[in-house]
Design a protein around this motif. Structure first.
Motif, PDB file in Angstrom:
ATOM      1  N   ALA A 159      -8.987   7.353   0.833  1.00 17.53           N
ATOM      2  CA  ALA A 159      -9.248   5.979   0.371  1.00 17.53           C
ATOM      3  C   ALA A 159      -9.146   5.889  -1.150  1.00 17.53           C
ATOM      4  O   ALA A 159      -8.593   4.924  -1.692  1.00 17.53           O
ATOM      5  CB  ALA A 159     -10.625   5.524   0.841  1.00 17.53           C
ATOM      6  N   GLU A 160      -9.671   6.881  -1.846  1.00  9.79           N
ATOM      7  CA  GLU A 160      -9.590   6.897  -3.307  1.00  9.79           C
ATOM      8  C   GLU A 160      -8.142   7.003  -3.773  1.00  9.79           C
ATOM      9  O   GLU A 160      -7.722   6.336  -4.720  1.00  9.79           O
ATOM     10  CB  GLU A 160     -10.425   8.047  -3.864  1.00  9.79           C
ATOM     11  CG  GLU A 160     -11.917   7.839  -3.700  1.00  9.79           C
ATOM     12  CD  GLU A 160     -12.729   9.077  -4.025  1.00  9.79           C
ATOM     13  OE1 GLU A 160     -13.922   8.931  -4.347  1.00  9.79           O
ATOM     14  OE2 GLU A 160     -12.186  10.203  -3.934  1.00  9.79           O
ATOM     15  N   ASN A 164       0.845  -1.192   0.000  1.00 11.37           N
ATOM     16  CA  ASN A 164       0.000   0.000   0.000  1.00 11.37           C
ATOM     17  C   ASN A 164       0.881   1.244   0.000  1.00 11.37           C
ATOM     18  O   ASN A 164       2.109   1.151  -0.056  1.00 11.37           O
ATOM     19  CB  ASN A 164      -0.962  -0.015   1.197  1.00 11.37           C
ATOM     20  CG  ASN A 164      -0.238  -0.201   2.519  1.00 11.37           C
ATOM     21  OD1 ASN A 164       0.542   0.646   2.938  1.00 11.37           O
ATOM     22  ND2 ASN A 164      -0.478  -1.346   3.188  1.00 11.37           N
ATOM     23  N   SER A 176      -6.372   3.642  -3.227  1.00 14.36           N
ATOM     24  CA  SER A 176      -6.770   2.662  -4.244  1.00 14.36           C
ATOM     25  C   SER A 176      -6.090   2.944  -5.574  1.00 14.36           C
ATOM     26  O   SER A 176      -5.595   2.025  -6.244  1.00 14.36           O
ATOM     27  CB  SER A 176      -8.291   2.675  -4.427  1.00 14.36           C
ATOM     28  OG  SER A 176      -8.946   2.211  -3.283  1.00 14.36           O
ATOM     29  N   PHE A 214      -5.598  -0.756   2.298  1.00  5.14           N
ATOM     30  CA  PHE A 214      -5.907   0.275   3.293  1.00  5.14           C
ATOM     31  C   PHE A 214      -5.246   0.014   4.648  1.00  5.14           C
ATOM     32  O   PHE A 214      -5.566   0.682   5.625  1.00  5.14           O
ATOM     33  CB  PHE A 214      -7.422   0.393   3.470  1.00  5.14           C
ATOM     34  CG  PHE A 214      -8.155   0.710   2.204  1.00  5.14           C
ATOM     35  CD1 PHE A 214      -7.812   1.820   1.452  1.00  5.14           C
ATOM     36  CD2 PHE A 214      -9.159  -0.117   1.743  1.00  5.14           C
ATOM     37  CE1 PHE A 214      -8.471   2.115   0.266  1.00  5.14           C
ATOM     38  CE2 PHE A 214      -9.829   0.159   0.568  1.00  5.14           C
ATOM     39  CZ  PHE A 214      -9.478   1.276  -0.187  1.00  5.14           C
ATOM     40  N   PRO A 224      -7.274   5.122   5.612  1.00 10.20           N
ATOM     41  CA  PRO A 224      -8.366   6.090   5.421  1.00 10.20           C
ATOM     42  C   PRO A 224      -9.028   6.599   6.699  1.00 10.20           C
ATOM     43  O   PRO A 224      -9.800   7.561   6.642  1.00 10.20           O
ATOM     44  CB  PRO A 224      -9.386   5.277   4.597  1.00 10.20           C
ATOM     45  CG  PRO A 224      -9.169   3.872   5.023  1.00 10.20           C
ATOM     46  CD  PRO A 224      -7.694   3.749   5.298  1.00 10.20           C
ATOM     47  N   ASN A 244     -15.768   1.510  -5.991  1.00 11.39           N
ATOM     48  CA  ASN A 244     -14.316   1.309  -6.019  1.00 11.39           C
ATOM     49  C   ASN A 244     -13.767   1.413  -7.441  1.00 11.39           C
ATOM     50  O   ASN A 244     -12.686   1.956  -7.671  1.00 11.39           O
ATOM     51  CB  ASN A 244     -13.964  -0.060  -5.434  1.00 11.39           C
ATOM     52  CG  ASN A 244     -13.843  -0.033  -3.921  1.00 11.39           C
ATOM     53  OD1 ASN A 244     -13.255   0.871  -3.353  1.00 11.39           O
ATOM     54  ND2 ASN A 244     -14.415  -1.014  -3.270  1.00 11.39           N
ATOM     55  N   GLY A 263      -7.469  -0.555   7.489  1.00  8.45           N
ATOM     56  CA  GLY A 263      -8.311   0.611   7.745  1.00  8.45           C
ATOM     57  C   GLY A 263      -7.587   1.811   8.306  1.00  8.45           C
ATOM     58  O   GLY A 263      -8.177   2.896   8.443  1.00  8.45           O
TER      59      GLY A 263
END
Length: 309
Positions: free
Chosen positions: A244-245, A180, A248, A206, A212, A273, A209
């Motif tokens: 988060a965007e 990530n 990704s 992520f 984000p 997504n 979690g």
């Protein structure tokens, strides 16, 4: 949806793959899906050209639900499943390994309603298995018997990845890795992987979690990650996207990650997504210097080490 030929094989896999643990098990806050819910999510995957479907023998009845869909709906899925967990490490002879692994594969084939498993994976990176030549002999025999096409190992550490790559290159087709925007450890062996024609599938987009989540929700034992989160949030604001965007898109546009596994709770979440990518200009995105977000503290980027989280 970007596609690429995987490991010089006949398979075209999508840059986003679909994780399916929630199809067969309660997973965190996500409840186990019914067959109807699974069908709806998989139809959305088909409509959006997602081809890679990641499952496992250990995911409850996930394989069976996927098999039911495959039998009744047109699709171009490339199914990746995993060998059943091996519990007894004291008697890992060629015979016991072959019996256990073949039984797992045959059950997967039955549940998935396939004649051959496109991608098989080992989910247990324990010395007793991956350092055992008999294990690799069985994997090679599965390929010779045309029960599987490609084989990969889900890894956590660079050391185990290097060992497998250096000792069993002829048997391994890809690794599944944690990767990530903060965890960039596997960048260091990118050239070696490319030289050996070994593909990569990533997970942990992520970081459980943490990437984000809001700053106020970061646990005290992970407080040192806050400066990285603040800087990442600033970049996201500048680009007019969410963190988060941005996370990704980072893995999606990575040139040496073949596919990234995403787990979703609904067709809408899957659709959202996928639409994230439409928010980015690829050329502008690739000009961003992401090295400043790379964290070198193993504790901060390995959820297995977190305490009381």
């Amino acid at each position: 949806m970007l596609m690429n030929n995987f490991k010089n094989s006949k398979y075209d896999i999508s840059k986003f793959g679909l994780g399916t643990v929630q199809f067969g098990l309660d997973y965190g806050f996500t409840k186990r899906k019914t067959q109807e819910e699974v069908n709806s999510i998989l139809k959305t995957a088909v409509d959006n050209d997602i081809t890679l479907i990641d499952t496992a023998r250990e995911y409850g009845d996930s394989e069976e639900k996927i098999g039911n869909f495959i039998e009744n709906y047109k699709n171009n899925f490339v199914i990746a499943t995993k060998i059943s967990l091996i519990d007894d490490f004291d008697n890992l002879t060629y015979k016991t390994l072959k019996n256990n692994i073949y039984a797992s594969v045959e059950e997967s084939l039955e549940k998935l309603k396939l004649n051959k498993i496109p991608i098989l994976q080992l989910h247990q990176t324990v010395d007793e298995i991956y350092k055992n030549i008999d294990f690799w002999t069985v994997i090679n025999q599965l390929k010779e018997d045309k029960l599987i096409d490609l084989f990969g190992v889900s890894v956590y550490e660079i050391s185990e990845t290097k060992f497998i790559m250096n000792n069993y290159t002829g048997y391994i087709d890809f690794f599944q890795i944690p990767y990530n925007i903060f965890d960039r450890r596997f960048d260091d062996i990118q050239c070696d992987l490319e030289y050996n024609h070994i593909g990569l599938i990533s997970r942990s987009t992520f970081l459980k979690g943490i990437i984000p989540c809001s700053i106020c929700n970061v646990p005290e034992n992970l407080k040192d990650i806050k400066p990285f989160k603040l800087e990442l949030s600033s970049l996201a604001d500048e680009l007019n996207v969410s963190v988060a965007e941005l996370a990704s898109a980072f893995v999606y546009y990575n040139n040496y990650i073949n596919s990234t596994i995403l787990g979703v709770d609904s067709p809408k979440e899957l659709d959202d997504n996928i639409k994230i990518i439409e928010k980015f200009d690829k050329n502008e995105f690739e000009s961003i210097d992401f090295d400043k977000f790379k964290i070198n503290n193993d504790y901060l980027i390995d959820p297995r080490k977190w305490n009381d989280f």
